[in-house]
Scaffold this active site. Sequence first.
Site, short mmCIF file in Angstrom:
data_model
loop_
_atom_site.label_atom_id
_atom_site.label_comp_id
_atom_site.label_asym_id
_atom_site.label_seq_id
_atom_site.Cartn_x
_atom_site.Cartn_y
_atom_site.Cartn_z
N LYS A 22 -11.96 -0.47 8.79
CA LYS A 22 -11.71 -1.66 7.95
C LYS A 22 -10.92 -2.71 8.73
O LYS A 22 -11.27 -3.89 8.71
CB LYS A 22 -10.91 -1.24 6.70
CG LYS A 22 -10.31 -2.39 5.94
CD LYS A 22 -9.54 -1.95 4.73
CE LYS A 22 -8.08 -1.60 4.97
NZ LYS A 22 -7.20 -2.74 5.27
N ASN A 23 -9.88 -2.26 9.41
CA ASN A 23 -9.01 -3.22 10.09
C ASN A 23 -9.64 -3.82 11.34
O ASN A 23 -9.14 -4.80 11.88
CB ASN A 23 -7.66 -2.57 10.43
CG ASN A 23 -6.82 -2.35 9.20
OD1 ASN A 23 -7.20 -2.76 8.10
ND2 ASN A 23 -5.67 -1.71 9.37
N CYS A 116 3.34 -8.12 -1.14
CA CYS A 116 2.41 -7.11 -1.63
C CYS A 116 3.15 -5.82 -1.91
O CYS A 116 4.37 -5.75 -1.76
CB CYS A 116 1.24 -6.93 -0.69
SG CYS A 116 1.61 -5.87 0.68
N ARG A 121 5.86 -8.96 3.77
CA ARG A 121 4.80 -9.36 4.69
C ARG A 121 4.76 -10.87 4.96
O ARG A 121 3.82 -11.57 4.59
CB ARG A 121 3.46 -8.84 4.20
CG ARG A 121 3.50 -7.34 3.98
CD ARG A 121 2.18 -6.75 3.69
NE ARG A 121 1.38 -6.54 4.87
CZ ARG A 121 0.23 -5.87 4.88
NH1 ARG A 121 -0.23 -5.36 3.77
NH2 ARG A 121 -0.45 -5.72 5.98
N ASP A 305 0.35 3.24 8.57
CA ASP A 305 -0.74 3.49 7.62
C ASP A 305 -1.01 4.98 7.41
O ASP A 305 -1.84 5.34 6.57
CB ASP A 305 -2.03 2.79 8.08
CG ASP A 305 -1.95 1.28 7.87
OD1 ASP A 305 -0.99 0.81 7.26
OD2 ASP A 305 -2.87 0.57 8.33
N ARG A 397 -10.16 0.06 -1.39
CA ARG A 397 -9.99 -1.04 -0.43
C ARG A 397 -10.25 -0.56 1.00
O ARG A 397 -10.69 -1.34 1.84
CB ARG A 397 -8.57 -1.62 -0.51
CG ARG A 397 -8.29 -2.38 -1.80
CD ARG A 397 -6.90 -2.99 -1.75
NE ARG A 397 -6.69 -3.54 -0.43
CZ ARG A 397 -5.56 -3.42 0.27
NH1 ARG A 397 -4.52 -2.82 -0.25
NH2 ARG A 397 -5.46 -3.91 1.49
C1 UD1 Z 1 -1.99 -4.76 10.09
C2 UD1 Z 1 -2.92 -3.81 9.35
C3 UD1 Z 1 -2.13 -2.88 8.45
C4 UD1 Z 1 -1.07 -2.16 9.25
C5 UD1 Z 1 -0.22 -3.13 10.04
C6 UD1 Z 1 0.76 -2.44 10.99
C7 UD1 Z 1 -4.96 -5.13 9.13
C8 UD1 Z 1 -5.90 -5.80 8.19
N1 UD1 Z 1 -3.85 -4.61 8.57
O1 UD1 Z 1 -1.32 -5.53 9.09
O2 UD1 Z 1 -3.04 -1.95 7.87
O3 UD1 Z 1 -0.23 -1.45 8.35
O4 UD1 Z 1 -1.06 -3.98 10.85
O5 UD1 Z 1 0.09 -1.60 11.85
O6 UD1 Z 1 -5.19 -5.02 10.31
N2 UD1 Z 1 5.66 -9.65 10.38
C9 UD1 Z 1 6.54 -10.71 10.30
N3 UD1 Z 1 6.02 -11.97 10.39
C10 UD1 Z 1 4.68 -12.20 10.57
C11 UD1 Z 1 3.81 -11.10 10.66
C12 UD1 Z 1 4.33 -9.82 10.55
O7 UD1 Z 1 7.74 -10.54 10.12
O8 UD1 Z 1 4.29 -13.37 10.67
C13 UD1 Z 1 6.20 -8.27 10.28
C14 UD1 Z 1 5.69 -7.54 9.04
O9 UD1 Z 1 6.46 -7.83 7.89
C15 UD1 Z 1 5.81 -6.09 9.46
C16 UD1 Z 1 5.49 -6.15 10.96
O10 UD1 Z 1 5.69 -7.51 11.35
O11 UD1 Z 1 7.11 -5.65 9.31
C17 UD1 Z 1 4.10 -5.71 11.30
O12 UD1 Z 1 3.16 -6.49 10.62
P1 UD1 Z 1 1.74 -6.81 11.23
O13 UD1 Z 1 1.57 -6.08 12.52
O14 UD1 Z 1 1.57 -8.30 11.24
O15 UD1 Z 1 0.78 -6.18 10.16
P2 UD1 Z 1 -0.51 -6.83 9.53
O16 UD1 Z 1 -1.27 -7.59 10.54
O17 UD1 Z 1 -0.12 -7.52 8.25
#
Ligand code: UD1
Length: 426
Positions: A22-23, A116, A121, A305, A397
């Site tokens: 999915k990701n 969420c 996030r 995850d 999902r």
């Molecule tokens: C992706 C995955 C999700 C997985 C996560 C971590 C997809 C669709 N989803 O989510 O399943 O759990 O990686 O492996 O690929 N953060 C910030 N600011 C930002 C972005 C992120 O502070 O602008 C923080 C988040 O709150 C979190 C950490 O960075 O604590 C990791 O988030 P991130 O790697 O961005 O996860 P996603 O891309 O949302």
Amino acid sequence: MESLIVKGGRTLFGELDVAASKNALLPILACSVVVDGEVTLKHCTMYSDVMCMVEILGDLGCKTICTDDEIYIDASCADEFLVPEEYTKRIRSSIFMLGPLLSRFKKATVAYPGGCNIGNRPIDLHLKGLRTLNVKIEEKHGYIICDGKNMKAGEVHLDFASVGATENIMMASLLLKGITTIYNAAREPEIEDLQNFINAAGGKVSGAGTSTIIIEGVKCLHSVTYEAIRDRIIAGTYMLACAIAGGEITLDKSIPEHNFALISKLKQAGCKISTKGRLIKISSKGKLKCLPRIETQPFPGFPTDLQNQILVLQTVSKGTSVINETLFETRFKICTELTKMGADISINNQTAVVKGVNKLYGANVITTDLRGGAGLVLAGLVAEGHTTVEDVYHIDRGYNHIENDLRILNADIERVIQEDYSTEHI
Ligand code: UD1
């Protein structure tokens, strides 16, 4: 309202092909908007999040066709650069549209994705990275409005190796003249898969899988046929299912290296695991040693995850385990439900202390998020009696009919449609 009813006590055995990731599919689908031609994605799995991303593409004017396991996109007629709230409320990954829309139209407007069920996030890193590429960004009326007419290739240093921010910045810079470098990039396998998709379509990206990604701008991306990698989180979930329930299963088509952190933990707990090519074989006697310390980390560390699923394993292991969730602040919601089943867990901020108990007992439980839902199903596999997991749409999902997969592996599980009595009781 759909629920899963799991009857506990069966050991697992059998073989299963792991479904598409999915990701990996979500950013690849988003990136299709940049392709000047047709995109055919083979061996897809139609998770509800994936179907939502396909709907978004349709709404942007792309022609989309889904068959049983293929998705076809022709973005040549895309004429819209706005992603409304109705989608960003449904899938947070709609934020991935910012980068591709900027590449395609030099502008993008995407409704702000809210918090969420697993944490706040924020998307500050996505926006900071885009600003470094000279995108003008306004945040008003709940929308992120990006103007990229003066976009320039550049050097982006991420304060944290965010998966989504890395992917968004990669996709925003594909057609910029010159070289864009992302430092402290996330190293998740899905990012490497996005790079492979982009390069198959004529892009020039290198370094994905390491913490420095280099994007050399090209004039356009061309038609492409691609097959995404298989889902390491699904593979990991079923390995944990076997570890919890006992038995011996073989998983095919996934890449064992993507799950080394989990494999190492499961060996430590007492499972036997062998890998060959794309095969993973795991056997478990059921009652395992506890893992004293588990901490979630970005790849190649232990994945957040799979945190809820390995936590379930600890509830029935011998000893006490301390689990530290470093990525998402409210990712222990499953624990309230596990306690109903007899688990002994205490939570202090982002740390859970899990004392293994002899037995879990079937109960009526409700899931509030995707991986938590998978964790509750796993708890049901080992609990005495029946467990009913409500609100299965969260699980759908990212697992395509989890009950079918687990039945192939000998579990006793079925999906039922239940009446929603909530309003009648008011
Ligand atoms: C992706 C995955 C999700 C997985 C996560 C971590 C997809 C669709 N989803 O989510 O399943 O759990 O990686 O492996 O690929 N953060 C910030 N600011 C930002 C972005 C992120 O502070 O602008 C923080 C988040 O709150 C979190 C950490 O960075 O604590 C990791 O988030 P991130 O790697 O961005 O996860 P996603 O891309 O949302």
